[in-house]
Scaffold this motif. Structure first.
Motif, PDB file in Angstrom:
ATOM      1  N   GLN A 121       0.835  -1.204   0.000  1.00 11.48           N
ATOM      2  CA  GLN A 121       0.000   0.000   0.000  1.00 11.48           C
ATOM      3  C   GLN A 121       0.870   1.255   0.000  1.00 11.48           C
ATOM      4  O   GLN A 121       0.549   2.247  -0.671  1.00 11.48           O
ATOM      5  CB  GLN A 121      -0.920   0.009   1.220  1.00 11.48           C
ATOM      6  N   THR A 122       1.950   1.230   0.741  1.00  8.90           N
ATOM      7  CA  THR A 122       2.857   2.375   0.798  1.00  8.90           C
ATOM      8  C   THR A 122       3.483   2.641  -0.561  1.00  8.90           C
ATOM      9  O   THR A 122       3.559   3.790  -1.019  1.00  8.90           O
ATOM     10  CB  THR A 122       3.957   2.115   1.850  1.00  8.90           C
ATOM     11  N   GLN A 123       3.944   1.587  -1.226  1.00  7.51           N
ATOM     12  CA  GLN A 123       4.540   1.744  -2.554  1.00  7.51           C
ATOM     13  C   GLN A 123       3.546   2.350  -3.546  1.00  7.51           C
ATOM     14  O   GLN A 123       3.919   3.175  -4.382  1.00  7.51           O
ATOM     15  CB  GLN A 123       5.016   0.388  -3.069  1.00  7.51           C
ATOM     16  N   LYS A 124       2.297   1.950  -3.449  1.00  4.29           N
ATOM     17  CA  LYS A 124       1.284   2.431  -4.396  1.00  4.29           C
ATOM     18  C   LYS A 124       0.968   3.911  -4.228  1.00  4.29           C
ATOM     19  O   LYS A 124       0.317   4.503  -5.101  1.00  4.29           O
ATOM     20  CB  LYS A 124      -0.011   1.627  -4.213  1.00  4.29           C
ATOM     21  N   ARG A 125       1.413   4.496  -3.134  1.00  5.00           N
ATOM     22  CA  ARG A 125       1.111   5.908  -2.859  1.00  5.00           C
ATOM     23  C   ARG A 125       2.337   6.798  -2.968  1.00  5.00           C
ATOM     24  O   ARG A 125       2.286   7.978  -2.582  1.00  5.00           O
ATOM     25  CB  ARG A 125       0.479   6.018  -1.454  1.00  5.00           C
ATOM     26  N   ASP A 126       3.425   6.272  -3.513  1.00  3.72           N
ATOM     27  CA  ASP A 126       4.688   7.014  -3.613  1.00  3.72           C
ATOM     28  C   ASP A 126       4.822   7.607  -5.019  1.00  3.72           C
ATOM     29  O   ASP A 126       5.238   6.942  -5.961  1.00  3.72           O
ATOM     30  CB  ASP A 126       5.858   6.078  -3.316  1.00  3.72           C
ATOM     31  N   GLN A 127       4.480   8.879  -5.152  1.00  4.83           N
ATOM     32  CA  GLN A 127       4.512   9.515  -6.472  1.00  4.83           C
ATOM     33  C   GLN A 127       5.929   9.600  -7.021  1.00  4.83           C
ATOM     34  O   GLN A 127       6.149   9.478  -8.234  1.00  4.83           O
ATOM     35  CB  GLN A 127       3.889  10.911  -6.403  1.00  4.83           C
ATOM     36  N   ASP A 128       6.907   9.809  -6.164  1.00  2.00           N
ATOM     37  CA  ASP A 128       8.289   9.964  -6.623  1.00  2.00           C
ATOM     38  C   ASP A 128       8.810   8.670  -7.239  1.00  2.00           C
ATOM     39  O   ASP A 128       9.424   8.674  -8.308  1.00  2.00           O
ATOM     40  CB  ASP A 128       9.174  10.395  -5.452  1.00  2.00           C
ATOM     41  N   SER A 129       8.574   7.539  -6.568  1.00  2.00           N
ATOM     42  CA  SER A 129       9.090   6.271  -7.073  1.00  2.00           C
ATOM     43  C   SER A 129       8.412   5.861  -8.377  1.00  2.00           C
ATOM     44  O   SER A 129       8.944   5.048  -9.128  1.00  2.00           O
ATOM     45  CB  SER A 129       8.916   5.166  -6.033  1.00  2.00           C
ATOM     46  N   LEU A 130       7.238   6.432  -8.652  1.00  2.00           N
ATOM     47  CA  LEU A 130       6.530   6.128  -9.898  1.00  2.00           C
ATOM     48  C   LEU A 130       6.776   7.179 -10.977  1.00  2.00           C
ATOM     49  O   LEU A 130       6.138   7.155 -12.025  1.00  2.00           O
ATOM     50  CB  LEU A 130       5.028   5.999  -9.625  1.00  2.00           C
ATOM     51  N   TYR A 135       1.046  16.534  -6.306  1.00  2.00           N
ATOM     52  CA  TYR A 135       1.231  17.783  -5.571  1.00  2.00           C
ATOM     53  C   TYR A 135       2.189  17.497  -4.416  1.00  2.00           C
ATOM     54  O   TYR A 135       2.479  16.338  -4.101  1.00  2.00           O
ATOM     55  CB  TYR A 135      -0.089  18.401  -5.091  1.00  2.00           C
ATOM     56  N   ASN A 136       2.684  18.547  -3.771  1.00  2.00           N
ATOM     57  CA  ASN A 136       3.780  18.399  -2.817  1.00  2.00           C
ATOM     58  C   ASN A 136       3.522  17.355  -1.739  1.00  2.00           C
ATOM     59  O   ASN A 136       4.369  16.509  -1.455  1.00  2.00           O
ATOM     60  CB  ASN A 136       4.096  19.742  -2.151  1.00  2.00           C
ATOM     61  N   ASP A 137       2.379  17.400  -1.111  1.00  2.00           N
ATOM     62  CA  ASP A 137       2.118  16.545   0.039  1.00  2.00           C
ATOM     63  C   ASP A 137       1.404  15.245  -0.310  1.00  2.00           C
ATOM     64  O   ASP A 137       0.924  14.543   0.583  1.00  2.00           O
ATOM     65  CB  ASP A 137       1.274  17.306   1.075  1.00  2.00           C
TER      66      ASP A 137
END
Length: 375
Positions: A121-130, A135-137
């Motif tokens: 779940q954490t990986q799926k919410r990481d915009q940078d890694s994708l 937006y910033n936050d």
């Protein structure tokens, strides 16, 4: 410059978060990572606890000073020590923890399953890694959502007429592990610091309520059939150094770490496991007299008023969900937010299920030295 896109991976609970930050520490002698087999008969536990390797993020805490003084030499020392420990860990990998009472690093198979779920779940919410910018936050609020998903699941279990102490415990195992293995920097930097503080308050009430339930079931003791109580308590105390500012927003509610220590002292449990963490982190005598008395009185139904406090919390912030799950966005939305204007999921293998199997015959994890050396 954005990081290279990363595929969703099945969880390696021993991998380091990309930016592991130390918490305050007091160095202590610790021999709890050397297993010694027990041959005498032992009582059985209804859920299975197994030995796991000491995780990389704990090694980094121990060798942080050497890495800062000499990065190359420090990393070499870290890798050498970890390689030695992993050789020993292979001998006990997923063997029953009750057979190795001197070994600190044990988890239930139920908790390992949840750890995999919430890491994904954490990986799926990481915009940078994708390779995206929404937006910033966004990633910080994604982490908030993962914490709330865990608290929501705990609340459902706690609301039962007869809460299962073992089920509540393995949810606490998973929550403690998630906080220690996840880089939560972007979470406590979101623009709603009160929400972070209120969430930490509910985390504290969840672990105190679980300890109350364990006490009612005569499971909270130094010879409990739950073998990793000292470890999980050390993980809860050890995660809080990064959240000092957020904790200070609710001074009257954020003394739950001291209550953990009070429970441990009440039942003669030594808090140990995570590097350098002991009961000295949050001494019981720092608790207000009323709360210290509350710990010391006999266990009772919902002594810490979790149900009432969670109702107020969820009415304000909700119960988690999938709002920040990037895989739930449309392809057009992902392309619009991707740096290269391509859907990052098109370049990845199929997304693993959050319901990943966790078996006692799972192969020993391979170590990726390049990933391990990331700061």
């Amino acid at each position: 410059m954005p990081r290279a896109k990363r595929s969703f991976a099945a969880t390696d609970a021993n991998a380091a978060p990309l930016h592991t930050r130390p918490t305050k520490s007091t160095k202590v002698s610790d021999t709890s990572n050397t297993p010694t087999a027990r041959t005498s008969s032992i009582p059985e536990c209804p859920i299975k606890f197994v030995c796991v390797p000491r995780p990389f993020w704990d090694f980094r805490l121990e060798y942080k000073g050497e890495i800062e003084d000499d990065e190359d030499e420090g990393v070499d020392s870290l890798q050498e020590k970890r390689s030695e420990t992993l050789k020993e860990a292979r001998k006990t990998w997923l063997k029953p923890a009750a057979e190795f009472p001197g070994y600190a690093w044990a988890l239930s198979l139920k908790a390992r399953k949840l750890i995999k779920k919430y890491d994904l779940q954490t990986q799926k919410r990481d915009q940078d890694s994708l390779g995206m910018f929404i937006y910033n936050d966004f990633t910080g609020y994604g982490l908030q959502e993962v914490v709330q998903n865990q608290l929501s699941a705990f609340n459902k279990g706690f609301l039962s007429d007869n809460p299962n102490p073992f089920a509540l415990w393995y949810m606490m195992e998973s929550l403690a592990w998630w906080f220690n293995s996840t880089d939560t920097t972007l979470w406590y930097m979101i623009d709603d610091s009160m929400r972070v503080s209120d969430t930490l308050q509910i985390v504290g009430l969840a672990i105190l309520s679980t300890l109350n339930i364990l006490e009612q079931a005569d499971l909270l003791k130094n010879d409990s059939i739950i073998p990793n109580i000292p470890l999980i308590l050390s993980l809860f105390l050890g995660l809080l150094g990064d959240f000092a500012n957020a904790m200070s927003l609710r001074d009257e509610d954020q003394d739950w770490p001291n209550a953990i220590t009070a429970y441990a002292e009440k039942h003669n449990i030594e808090i140990k496991g995570k590097y350098s963490v002991t009961k000295k982190y949050y001494p019981a005598h720092s608790l207000p007299s009323k709360k210290l008395a509350l710990v010391r009185v006999v266990a009772s139904t919902d002594k810490w008023k979790f149900k009432q406090r969670y109702r107020v919390y969820s009415a304000t912030y909700g119960n988690g969900g999938v709002e920040f799950d990037i895989t739930k966005m449309s392809k057009a939305e992902r392309r619009a937010k991707a740096f290269d204007h391509k859907d990052p999921l098109d370049e990845m293998p199929p997304i693993p299920s959050e319901d990943q199997p966790t078996d006692a015959d799972e192969p020993f994890p391979e170590v990726d030295s390049e990933e391990d050396e990331e700061d």
